[in-house]
Design a protein around this motif. Structure first.
Motif, PDB file in Angstrom:
ATOM      1  N   TRP A 186       0.843  -1.196   0.000  1.00 10.56           N
ATOM      2  CA  TRP A 186       0.000   0.000   0.000  1.00 10.56           C
ATOM      3  C   TRP A 186       0.885   1.254   0.000  1.00 10.56           C
ATOM      4  O   TRP A 186       0.642   2.195  -0.767  1.00 10.56           O
ATOM      5  CB  TRP A 186      -0.928   0.040   1.232  1.00 10.56           C
ATOM      6  CG  TRP A 186      -1.754   1.312   1.234  1.00 10.56           C
ATOM      7  CD1 TRP A 186      -2.932   1.518   0.565  1.00 10.56           C
ATOM      8  CD2 TRP A 186      -1.432   2.555   1.871  1.00 10.56           C
ATOM      9  NE1 TRP A 186      -3.367   2.822   0.760  1.00 10.56           N
ATOM     10  CE2 TRP A 186      -2.464   3.481   1.558  1.00 10.56           C
ATOM     11  CE3 TRP A 186      -0.386   2.997   2.674  1.00 10.56           C
ATOM     12  CZ2 TRP A 186      -2.476   4.803   2.023  1.00 10.56           C
ATOM     13  CZ3 TRP A 186      -0.388   4.310   3.138  1.00 10.56           C
ATOM     14  CH2 TRP A 186      -1.430   5.192   2.815  1.00 10.56           C
ATOM     15  N   PHE A 187       1.929   1.270   0.834  1.00 10.92           N
ATOM     16  CA  PHE A 187       2.814   2.439   0.898  1.00 10.92           C
ATOM     17  C   PHE A 187       3.448   2.735  -0.464  1.00 10.92           C
ATOM     18  O   PHE A 187       3.459   3.878  -0.908  1.00 10.92           O
ATOM     19  CB  PHE A 187       3.929   2.214   1.929  1.00 10.92           C
ATOM     20  CG  PHE A 187       3.499   2.442   3.344  1.00 10.92           C
ATOM     21  CD1 PHE A 187       3.250   3.722   3.826  1.00 10.92           C
ATOM     22  CD2 PHE A 187       3.341   1.373   4.208  1.00 10.92           C
ATOM     23  CE1 PHE A 187       2.853   3.938   5.140  1.00 10.92           C
ATOM     24  CE2 PHE A 187       2.941   1.577   5.529  1.00 10.92           C
ATOM     25  CZ  PHE A 187       2.690   2.857   5.994  1.00 10.92           C
ATOM     26  N   THR A 188       3.982   1.702  -1.119  1.00 11.73           N
ATOM     27  CA  THR A 188       4.697   1.942  -2.387  1.00 11.73           C
ATOM     28  C   THR A 188       3.719   2.383  -3.484  1.00 11.73           C
ATOM     29  O   THR A 188       4.002   3.313  -4.243  1.00 11.73           O
ATOM     30  CB  THR A 188       5.473   0.687  -2.826  1.00 11.73           C
ATOM     31  OG1 THR A 188       4.595  -0.441  -2.839  1.00 11.73           O
ATOM     32  CG2 THR A 188       6.625   0.397  -1.875  1.00 11.73           C
ATOM     33  N   GLU A 192       3.511   6.312  -4.940  1.00 16.53           N
ATOM     34  CA  GLU A 192       3.694   6.582  -6.375  1.00 16.53           C
ATOM     35  C   GLU A 192       2.506   7.379  -6.930  1.00 16.53           C
ATOM     36  O   GLU A 192       2.685   8.298  -7.740  1.00 16.53           O
ATOM     37  CB  GLU A 192       3.861   5.261  -7.144  1.00 16.53           C
ATOM     38  CG  GLU A 192       4.258   5.488  -8.587  1.00 16.53           C
ATOM     39  CD  GLU A 192       4.594   4.205  -9.342  1.00 16.53           C
ATOM     40  OE1 GLU A 192       4.818   4.306 -10.562  1.00 16.53           O
ATOM     41  OE2 GLU A 192       4.622   3.122  -8.730  1.00 16.53           O
ATOM     42  N   GLU A 193       1.299   7.056  -6.489  1.00 18.32           N
ATOM     43  CA  GLU A 193       0.113   7.798  -6.936  1.00 18.32           C
ATOM     44  C   GLU A 193       0.183   9.270  -6.497  1.00 18.32           C
ATOM     45  O   GLU A 193      -0.175  10.168  -7.260  1.00 18.32           O
ATOM     46  CB  GLU A 193      -1.161   7.160  -6.365  1.00 18.32           C
ATOM     47  CG  GLU A 193      -1.534   5.838  -7.015  1.00 18.32           C
ATOM     48  CD  GLU A 193      -2.608   5.062  -6.256  1.00 18.32           C
ATOM     49  OE1 GLU A 193      -2.941   3.954  -6.709  1.00 18.32           O
ATOM     50  OE2 GLU A 193      -3.105   5.553  -5.218  1.00 18.32           O
ATOM     51  N   LEU A 194       0.659   9.493  -5.289  1.00 20.21           N
ATOM     52  CA  LEU A 194       0.716  10.868  -4.759  1.00 20.21           C
ATOM     53  C   LEU A 194       1.857  11.689  -5.358  1.00 20.21           C
ATOM     54  O   LEU A 194       1.711  12.878  -5.616  1.00 20.21           O
ATOM     55  CB  LEU A 194       0.879  10.838  -3.232  1.00 20.21           C
ATOM     56  CG  LEU A 194      -0.319  10.359  -2.400  1.00 20.21           C
ATOM     57  CD1 LEU A 194       0.108  10.087  -0.965  1.00 20.21           C
ATOM     58  CD2 LEU A 194      -1.435  11.408  -2.426  1.00 20.21           C
ATOM     59  N   SER A 195       3.018  11.035  -5.579  1.00 14.97           N
ATOM     60  CA  SER A 195       4.230  11.784  -5.920  1.00 14.97           C
ATOM     61  C   SER A 195       4.752  11.546  -7.333  1.00 14.97           C
ATOM     62  O   SER A 195       5.579  12.301  -7.828  1.00 14.97           O
ATOM     63  CB  SER A 195       5.349  11.402  -4.942  1.00 14.97           C
ATOM     64  OG  SER A 195       5.743  10.058  -5.181  1.00 14.97           O
ATOM     65  N   PHE A 214       4.147  15.111   0.185  1.00 12.83           N
ATOM     66  CA  PHE A 214       3.611  13.804  -0.233  1.00 12.83           C
ATOM     67  C   PHE A 214       3.636  12.833   0.947  1.00 12.83           C
ATOM     68  O   PHE A 214       2.692  12.092   1.185  1.00 12.83           O
ATOM     69  CB  PHE A 214       4.455  13.171  -1.352  1.00 12.83           C
ATOM     70  CG  PHE A 214       4.586  14.010  -2.584  1.00 12.83           C
ATOM     71  CD1 PHE A 214       3.454  14.488  -3.245  1.00 12.83           C
ATOM     72  CD2 PHE A 214       5.838  14.306  -3.106  1.00 12.83           C
ATOM     73  CE1 PHE A 214       3.575  15.249  -4.400  1.00 12.83           C
ATOM     74  CE2 PHE A 214       5.971  15.079  -4.256  1.00 12.83           C
ATOM     75  CZ  PHE A 214       4.840  15.549  -4.900  1.00 12.83           C
ATOM     76  N   PHE A 215       4.771  12.855   1.654  1.00 16.03           N
ATOM     77  CA  PHE A 215       4.939  11.926   2.775  1.00 16.03           C
ATOM     78  C   PHE A 215       3.919  12.217   3.879  1.00 16.03           C
ATOM     79  O   PHE A 215       3.324  11.294   4.446  1.00 16.03           O
ATOM     80  CB  PHE A 215       6.365  12.005   3.330  1.00 16.03           C
ATOM     81  CG  PHE A 215       6.643  10.984   4.396  1.00 16.03           C
ATOM     82  CD1 PHE A 215       6.866   9.658   4.060  1.00 16.03           C
ATOM     83  CD2 PHE A 215       6.654  11.342   5.737  1.00 16.03           C
ATOM     84  CE1 PHE A 215       7.093   8.703   5.047  1.00 16.03           C
ATOM     85  CE2 PHE A 215       6.892  10.399   6.731  1.00 16.03           C
ATOM     86  CZ  PHE A 215       7.112   9.074   6.379  1.00 16.03           C
TER      87      PHE A 215
END
Length: 285
Positions: A186-188, A192-195, A214-215
């Motif tokens: 989920w994190f990866t 990627e979707e956000l940043s 983003f983080f």
């Protein structure tokens, strides 16, 4: 306690790619460090090869101990019949060749020890039970455990009974299931979707991007998802005490920023992989 109870138990933690085995001293729950053996296992091999990998690790641990071992406790991923010792894993890219096999008989045969007493516990439950015994919390009434990593593990401890798998990973959540919102992938994917940037894991995201907007967005979403899961789990079992482990929990300081989880009594696991070994050994307590 039975009269034949030994003070030393051989404990194993079996995963999809490895087996860790060691001798554990009951009562103090200390692991004899010279007996710790970790062996890689190819879980897509045939049954004979898998049993040989497992038993070579077990024999290696015993060889550093020099006394007979009569009892083995094993932490094993599910699905598995923990009372009868029969593997039910199928279509999970691991241990397909053991499907419906009697693991206890096979291990006794491979170890040439027909009277060996072998007990099993779910791996997430073993983590929880190990943490509870090692930190002296086994007088408490109820403690819930979760492990956050490549998968979502959940377990329940109630005083006087062995911990068991709560099996909540595939509980419906949003447009999918809880596991898809709480684990490494989920994190990866979400980062990627956000940043627009791709990183191999949560650790790398923290190391390189923890000062970015983003983080911050990523962590706000994750806290919400985790809070929802803890609320669901607590509500189902009327219990607010948690032990949380797994690789993601190593970043608890970041996850729990702003004290987002004050509604729950949370302790982070202290024993990591050793917890599962202690939990497996404690099956004989």
């Amino acid at each position: 306690m039975s009269q034949s109870k030994s003070t030393y138990i051989l404990a194993c933690d079996i995963g999809g790619t490895h087996i860790t085995s060691a001798i554990v001293a009951c009562g103090t729950w200390s692991i004899l460090s010279e007996t710790i053996t970790r062996t890689e296992v190819n879980s897509s091999e045939n049954a004979k090869s898998i049993f040989q990998s497992w038993t070579s690790a077990i024999k290696e641990s015993i060889s550093h101990f020099n006394k007979p071992i009569n009892q083995i406790g094993i932490a094993m991923p599910g699905p598995f019949d923990y009372e009868e010792g029969i593997s039910l894993m199928k279509g999970q890219n691991k241990y397909d060749s053991l499907y419906k096999l009697d693991i206890t008989s096979a291990l006794r045969e491979e170890l040439e020890s027909p009277s060996l007493e072998i007990r099993y516990i779910n791996d997430a439950a073993a983590f929880l039970q190990g943490e509870i015994f090692a930190t002296g919390r086994h007088q408490e009434n109820c403690i819930l455990g979760i492990t956050l990593g490549t998968g979502l593990g959940s377990a329940i401890w109630q005083q006087g009974a062995k911990a068991y798998d709560a099996n909540l990973w595939n509980t419906p959540y949003k447009d999918s299931i809880f596991e898809e919102y709480l684990v490494t992938r989920w994190f990866t994917k979400r980062f990627e979707e956000l940043s627009g940037l791709r990183e191999p894991g949560f650790k790398e995201i923290i190391q390189k991007h923890n000062q970015t907007d983003f983080f911050q967005s990523l962590m706000i979403e994750y806290r919400t998802n985790l809070h929802q899961f803890l609320t669901f789990f607590s509500g189902r079992h009327h219990c607010n005490n948690y032990v949380i482990g797994g690789n993601i929990a190593k970043a608890w300081g970041i996850i729990n920023k702003d004290n987002s989880f004050v509604d729950f009594n949370i302790r982070i696991g202290e024993y990591e992989e050793k917890a599962a070994l202690i939990g497996a050994a404690s099956l004989f307590e």
